[in-house]
Design an enzyme around this catalytic site. Structure first.
Site, short mmCIF file in Angstrom:
data_model
loop_
_atom_site.label_atom_id
_atom_site.label_comp_id
_atom_site.label_asym_id
_atom_site.label_seq_id
_atom_site.Cartn_x
_atom_site.Cartn_y
_atom_site.Cartn_z
N ALA A 165 -6.98 -12.48 7.97
CA ALA A 165 -8.26 -11.91 7.53
C ALA A 165 -9.00 -12.85 6.57
CB ALA A 165 -8.05 -10.54 6.89
N GLU B 242 -7.35 -4.01 -3.28
CA GLU B 242 -7.70 -4.82 -2.11
C GLU B 242 -9.00 -4.25 -1.54
OE1 GLU B 242 -5.80 -6.73 1.94
OE2 GLU B 242 -4.96 -4.87 1.17
N ASP C 276 2.71 -6.16 2.16
CA ASP C 276 1.47 -5.54 2.66
C ASP C 276 1.81 -4.30 3.48
OD1 ASP C 276 -1.20 -5.06 3.13
OD2 ASP C 276 -1.45 -6.63 4.63
N HIS D 219 -9.87 -11.36 2.83
CA HIS D 219 -10.87 -10.71 3.68
C HIS D 219 -12.22 -11.40 3.45
CE1 HIS D 219 -8.29 -7.42 5.15
NE2 HIS D 219 -7.72 -7.51 3.97
N HIS E 278 0.82 -1.22 0.00
CA HIS E 278 0.00 0.00 0.00
C HIS E 278 0.85 1.26 0.00
CE1 HIS E 278 -3.72 -2.24 0.94
NE2 HIS E 278 -2.91 -3.02 1.62
#
Length: 381
Positions: free
Chosen positions: A218, A130, A272, A196, A64
């Site tokens: 997740a 994401e 990540d 997720h 990110h």
């Protein structure tokens, strides 16, 4: 660009090991082989590697941000700077700028910013969306108010705004609309990744996902009566699995279990990472939420892990330390698999015709230099 020759390196090409090798390159690799096969040519700039270790440049398909910047900021100059800092400090020569669950307008803005950054910085080779098409049950550090069911129209909008750079999308396959969503992905060169997600094994068997976002984290975990997302990823040979090898997101024994079960050719190292990577400890931000960084861990105020501050060069070393993997195995997980899965034909190995993306480590596995398209960089700190 002048032609350079790196001599006397222990070269892990991603296909073979050359104990005392050379690479001749400009922007691209021109030749690679044992050093006794090198014949000097006029104009060659020779660099003696002194027995240091040369590996392909790393490919991070899930990051990110870092160094105070985040892809969601949508600022093309900052996104480009972020990518360059990841390259020179960590060895990441190919990046998929990664977004997160946010408002449609904010993701629109991020897509435009990444598209502009990628036009000027070829390290940025794609986008990883994401969310926001994820499960609220396993939202992790993603803000719940922006979560949506899979939506082809929105995905198409974001893909267009990015300049058709979306290469990977994390979604919950159990949610309504997933089948059409998956079909759009497969017809537009986008890899569908379960993450997720609260999907059961049975639901996953009807999904077209071939990738799992940050394995174990997740997602519906595997249990003796329900394999869940994690168990499905372990069992299915066609699934690529991301691993965050910081020792916090996954304890080392579980990293070893995943590697032994999946094999080296189906694991992909990712960071990540979020904007706090490479910055002093303290308060930071992720998706409008306060994040607190301490002891190399980034957490929300409730203690939830919020991305990482992991540098890719450390993930590369950690996977060897945690699993007993060799350097060649770590190269497979850091570069080769990503290039194969995403069709990055000029990346992933050190071979004639490929981009001259390479990392030079000393014998204690400290990063010394990175070559990106043949240009030499050293870490800032």
């Amino acid at each position: 660009m002048s032609v350079k020759v790196l001599k006397h390196a222990a070269i892990y090409t991603g296909e073979e090991f050359i104990a005392d090798g050379y690479v001749r390159f400009d922007e691209h690799v021109l030749a690679v082989g044992p050093v006794n096969e090198y014949h000097a040519q006029a104009g060659d700039e020779v660099i003696d590697a002194g027995g240091q270790i040369l590996v392909p440049g790393f490919i991070d398909v899930h990051s990110h941000g870092g160094y105070g910047f985040d892809a969601m900021d949508g600022d093309p100059d900052q996104i480009s700077t972020m990518a360059t800092k990841m390259m020179r400090n960590e060895g990441v020569t190919t990046l998929f700028a990664t977004t997160m669950t946010q408002s449609t307008e904010n993701i629109d803005h991020a897509m435009r910013g990444v598209a502009q950054a990628a036009e000027h910085n070829p390290i940025i080779q794609g986008v990883h969306l994401e969310g926001p098409f994820i499960s609220a049950i396993f939202k992790g550090a993603q803000p719940e108010e922006y979560i949506k069911n899979p939506n082809v129209e929105l995905l198409a909008q974001w893909n267009k705004l990015s300049g058709n750079r979306v290469k990977l999308i994390t979604y919950a396959p159990e949610d309504p609309g997933s089948q059409d969503f998956e079909d759009y992905c497969l017809s537009h060169g986008i890899v569908p990744s379960v993450g997720h997600s609260n999907a059961t094994r049975e639901q996953m068997l009807h999904s077209k996902a071939t990738h799992v976002t940050h394995l174990y984290n997740a997602q519906r975990e595997f249990k003796h009566r329900e394999p869940g997302v994690t168990g499905h990823a372990m069992l299915e040979d066609n699934m690529y699995a991301e691993l965050i090898c910081d020792g916090f997101h996954i304890v080392p024994d579980m990293i070893r279990l995943a590697v032994e079960q999946k094999g080296f050719n189906r694991i992909e190292l990712v960071t990540d990472s979020m904007r706090a990577k490479g910055m002093p400890e303290g308060e930071s931000e992720l998706g409008g939420q306060k994040v607190f960084v301490k002891d190399k861990q980034a957490r929300l105020s409730d203690g939830t892990l919020a991305g990482s501050v992991l540098q890719f060069k450390d993930a590369f070393v950690n996977v060897m330390k945690f699993t007993g993997a060799s350097i060649a195995d770590a190269v497979q997980m850091a570069s080769v698999n990503q290039a194969v899965e995403f069709g990055l034909d000029s990346k992933g190995t050190i071979a004639p015709g490929k981009d001259a993306d390479m990392n030079l480590f000393d014998r204690t596995l400290q990063l010394q230099k990175t070559f990106s398209f043949g240009k030499e960089y050293t870490p800032e700190v």
